[in-house]
Design a protein around this motif. Structure first.
Motif, PDB file in Angstrom:
ATOM      1  N   MET A  99      55.381  46.604  28.643  1.00 39.43           N
ATOM      2  CA  MET A  99      54.154  47.247  27.939  1.00 39.43           C
ATOM      3  C   MET A  99      53.808  48.485  28.864  1.00 39.43           C
ATOM      4  O   MET A  99      54.095  48.559  30.075  1.00 39.43           O
ATOM      5  N   LEU A 100      53.369  49.495  28.188  1.00 43.07           N
ATOM      6  CA  LEU A 100      52.991  50.688  28.734  1.00 43.07           C
ATOM      7  C   LEU A 100      51.551  51.292  28.107  1.00 43.07           C
ATOM      8  O   LEU A 100      51.307  50.831  26.958  1.00 43.07           O
ATOM      9  N   SER A 101      50.907  51.632  29.086  1.00 48.42           N
ATOM     10  CA  SER A 101      49.283  52.025  28.909  1.00 48.42           C
ATOM     11  C   SER A 101      48.605  52.738  29.666  1.00 48.42           C
ATOM     12  O   SER A 101      49.070  52.798  30.723  1.00 48.42           O
ATOM     13  N   SER A 102      47.608  53.636  29.351  1.00 50.93           N
ATOM     14  CA  SER A 102      47.030  54.234  30.135  1.00 50.93           C
ATOM     15  C   SER A 102      45.799  53.601  30.791  1.00 50.93           C
ATOM     16  O   SER A 102      44.954  53.654  31.630  1.00 50.93           O
ATOM     17  N   GLU A 103      45.629  52.288  30.230  1.00 48.63           N
ATOM     18  CA  GLU A 103      44.587  51.291  30.722  1.00 48.63           C
ATOM     19  C   GLU A 103      45.131  50.470  31.809  1.00 48.63           C
ATOM     20  O   GLU A 103      46.456  49.778  31.743  1.00 48.63           O
ATOM     21  N   ALA A 104      44.895  50.542  33.220  1.00 47.17           N
ATOM     22  CA  ALA A 104      44.970  49.889  34.355  1.00 47.17           C
ATOM     23  C   ALA A 104      44.400  48.809  34.599  1.00 47.17           C
ATOM     24  O   ALA A 104      44.189  47.907  35.578  1.00 47.17           O
ATOM     25  N   ALA A 105      43.052  48.392  33.818  1.00 43.47           N
ATOM     26  CA  ALA A 105      42.321  47.242  34.112  1.00 43.47           C
ATOM     27  C   ALA A 105      43.068  45.952  34.165  1.00 43.47           C
ATOM     28  O   ALA A 105      43.855  45.761  33.445  1.00 43.47           O
ATOM     29  N   ASP A 106      42.696  45.109  35.178  1.00 44.28           N
ATOM     30  CA  ASP A 106      43.418  43.752  35.474  1.00 44.28           C
ATOM     31  C   ASP A 106      43.420  42.771  34.152  1.00 44.28           C
ATOM     32  O   ASP A 106      44.396  42.278  34.181  1.00 44.28           O
ATOM     33  N   ASN A 107      42.272  42.815  33.544  1.00 41.69           N
ATOM     34  CA  ASN A 107      42.121  42.161  32.461  1.00 41.69           C
ATOM     35  C   ASN A 107      43.199  42.537  31.144  1.00 41.69           C
ATOM     36  O   ASN A 107      43.905  41.632  30.652  1.00 41.69           O
ATOM     37  N   MET A 108      43.467  43.749  31.346  1.00 40.45           N
ATOM     38  CA  MET A 108      44.241  44.209  30.235  1.00 40.45           C
ATOM     39  C   MET A 108      45.750  43.901  30.736  1.00 40.45           C
ATOM     40  O   MET A 108      46.473  43.397  29.643  1.00 40.45           O
TER      41      MET A 108
ATOM     42  N   MET B 136      50.542  40.063  30.164  1.00 42.53           N
ATOM     43  CA  MET B 136      51.711  39.227  30.821  1.00 42.53           C
ATOM     44  C   MET B 136      51.361  37.868  30.323  1.00 42.53           C
ATOM     45  O   MET B 136      52.403  37.065  30.325  1.00 42.53           O
ATOM     46  N   GLN B 137      50.335  37.527  30.185  1.00 45.33           N
ATOM     47  CA  GLN B 137      50.074  36.143  29.554  1.00 45.33           C
ATOM     48  C   GLN B 137      50.667  35.796  28.263  1.00 45.33           C
ATOM     49  O   GLN B 137      51.170  34.779  27.679  1.00 45.33           O
ATOM     50  N   MET B 138      50.751  36.989  27.388  1.00 44.31           N
ATOM     51  CA  MET B 138      51.241  37.015  26.028  1.00 44.31           C
ATOM     52  C   MET B 138      52.692  37.006  26.182  1.00 44.31           C
ATOM     53  O   MET B 138      53.375  37.083  25.145  1.00 44.31           O
ATOM     54  N   GLY B 139      53.506  37.438  27.310  1.00 44.32           N
ATOM     55  CA  GLY B 139      54.981  37.432  27.266  1.00 44.32           C
ATOM     56  C   GLY B 139      55.467  38.541  27.570  1.00 44.32           C
ATOM     57  O   GLY B 139      56.665  38.821  27.544  1.00 44.32           O
ATOM     58  N   ALA B 140      54.697  39.731  28.015  1.00 39.42           N
ATOM     59  CA  ALA B 140      55.266  40.987  28.577  1.00 39.42           C
ATOM     60  C   ALA B 140      56.081  40.752  29.918  1.00 39.42           C
ATOM     61  O   ALA B 140      55.770  39.782  30.540  1.00 39.42           O
ATOM     62  N   ASP B 141      57.106  41.177  30.188  1.00 43.41           N
ATOM     63  CA  ASP B 141      57.886  41.030  31.314  1.00 43.41           C
ATOM     64  C   ASP B 141      57.330  41.961  32.495  1.00 43.41           C
ATOM     65  O   ASP B 141      57.518  41.732  33.586  1.00 43.41           O
TER      66      ASP B 141
END
Length: 127
Positions: A81-90, A95-100
């Motif tokens: 997953m790639l994002s500009s959001e670094a928030a722990d909840n994101m 990761m819980q949804m299956g990202a590696d």
């Protein structure tokens, strides 16, 4: 040569990540939307790694991640997953949804290489 797919609605990001992927001696294919990448997957083509932006119009990266993980044929596809959001909840949600792995923009080539290795290794050890 490994084929890496990048899904990001931002042309500059697709080009930047694509250049890094090429520098890592991999082939790259870019998509501007989750829908276009899903359509390509449905033709039977599958990359060695899928790099998926979270914030995209129409279908978000998280929605696509959920779709892929529910399908038997893509359950073991390495996804970063790639994002500009670094928030722990994101990060935790992805990761819980299956990202590696999870990369925060802007990305360095070292971070990309490490994330690709982590994503691939997770699925090699499963098989």
């Amino acid at each position: 040569m490994k084929q890496i797919w990048i899904v990001d609605d931002d042309d500059e990001m697709n080009n930047a990540i694509g250049l890094m992927v090429k520098m890592l001696n991999c082939e790259v294919m870019t998509f501007k939307s989750a829908r276009s990448a899903a359509q390509k997957l449905l033709t039977g083509k599958t990359p060695e790694v899928l790099i998926l932006d979270i914030n995209m119009p129409e279908v978000s990266g998280l929605d696509m991640l959920e779709f892929l993980r529910r399908r038997k044929e893509w359950k073991e596809l390495p996804i970063i997953m790639l994002s500009s959001e670094a928030a722990d909840n994101m990060v935790d949600q992805a990761m819980q949804m299956g990202a590696d792995s999870y990369l925060v923009k802007p990305v360095t080539i070292e971070e990309l290489e490490k994330s690709m290795a982590i994503a691939i290794d997770k699925h090699v050890s499963i098989k």
